[in-house]
Write an enzyme that holds these catalytic residues in place. Sequence first.
Site, mmCIF file in Angstrom:
data_model
loop_
_atom_site.group_PDB
_atom_site.id
_atom_site.type_symbol
_atom_site.label_atom_id
_atom_site.label_comp_id
_atom_site.label_asym_id
_atom_site.label_seq_id
_atom_site.Cartn_x
_atom_site.Cartn_y
_atom_site.Cartn_z
ATOM 1 N N CYS B 108 0.840 -1.218 0.095
ATOM 2 C CA CYS B 108 0.197 0.047 -0.188
ATOM 3 C C CYS B 108 0.737 1.291 -0.048
ATOM 4 C CB CYS B 108 -0.796 0.014 1.219
ATOM 5 S SG CYS B 108 -1.925 1.497 1.358
ATOM 6 N N CYS B 111 -0.654 4.069 2.396
ATOM 7 C CA CYS B 111 -0.886 4.374 3.881
ATOM 8 C C CYS B 111 -0.301 2.643 4.013
ATOM 9 C CB CYS B 111 -1.886 4.697 4.584
ATOM 10 S SG CYS B 111 -3.448 4.426 3.987
ATOM 11 N N SER B 112 -1.308 2.060 4.602
ATOM 12 C CA SER B 112 -0.969 0.564 5.027
ATOM 13 C C SER B 112 -2.282 -0.509 4.976
ATOM 14 C CB SER B 112 -0.712 0.575 6.340
ATOM 15 O OG SER B 112 -1.719 1.391 7.222
ATOM 16 N N CYS B 113 -3.222 -0.219 3.823
ATOM 17 C CA CYS B 113 -4.188 -0.932 3.508
ATOM 18 C C CYS B 113 -3.659 -2.364 3.356
ATOM 19 C CB CYS B 113 -4.900 -0.436 2.325
ATOM 20 S SG CYS B 113 -5.457 1.412 2.205
#
Lengths: 109, 204
Positions: B108, B111-113
């Site tokens: 991602c 962000c950090s999906c």
Amino acid sequence: MSDCITHSAPEPIFAEPWHAQVFAVTVALNEAGRFDWSDWAERFSITLKRNGLKKELDGGDDYFHAWLETLEALLAEQGKAPTDDVQDIRNAWEEAYLTTPHGHPVHLR
Amino acid sequence: MPHDDHDHPHALLPPEPALRVKALETILTRKGLIDPAALDEIIDTYQNKIGPQNGAHVVAKAWSDPDFKAALLEDATSVVADLGYYGRQGEHMVVVENTPEQHNMVVCTLCSCYPWPLLGIPPGWYKSDAYRARAVREPRKVLAEFGVTLPEDTSVRVWDSTAEIRYLVLPMRPEGSEGLSEEELAALVIRDSMIGTGLPKVPS
């Protein structure tokens, strides 16, 4: 290669209790319909990008600092937790910790 | 302020961010916007109930059951929901299959999906700037650092997750795993093999 089952990953899910708390508050608010997750992700990615300009983020503590910063800004903007209120309650918690004898549960007065 | 560890006159002061989170919790609870019991439940869920074992179950089932696999590749969101794994944030899940021709890897960049219902909370490195920046730019180099070397003629495709779409890699079933039960297969499926930065374990 270790033989341990990788399912039980060696690193804890949340390294610090407050990481878990800020995560849970955010998920709870989203599940209660207080904001869309895509809106959250967009805001969070902007914070990460901004913070990443100052130093390379390692995805640990700095990641949750960015998370908290994003949540505070969102809640202040929505009027749900204005910055001054947060500061006051934060100070009250600090006071409570500093005046509660060690080993006793800490409560806000 | 330095603290004398063997002589606390008062309760140990939590770190600054912890105080700020407590403040948010207090304010939101007082306004009835969150319920502290619900917070505990969320933490318990992500700490103890949701994790890579969910994804491993899905992968092992796909390896064992061709119809399930076909359905999974067609519409992962509803297929995994039937197994009880659904996105609490309303996201869609897409399963991408590794083949001898193509290896898949998930990142991602924003962000950090991450496919929470199938893999839980992402590891630190997935959230790091280094991985997020380099996975797209130099995937083979990143893979090599994870100890994954692919044949020259296998291409690498990197999938960039979003808040709406989360990817899970369906790794290739390892050689020598014929005749294993679904449960035995699931034990081979390590977390990183479902992100694409690792390969399943080979049965001993």
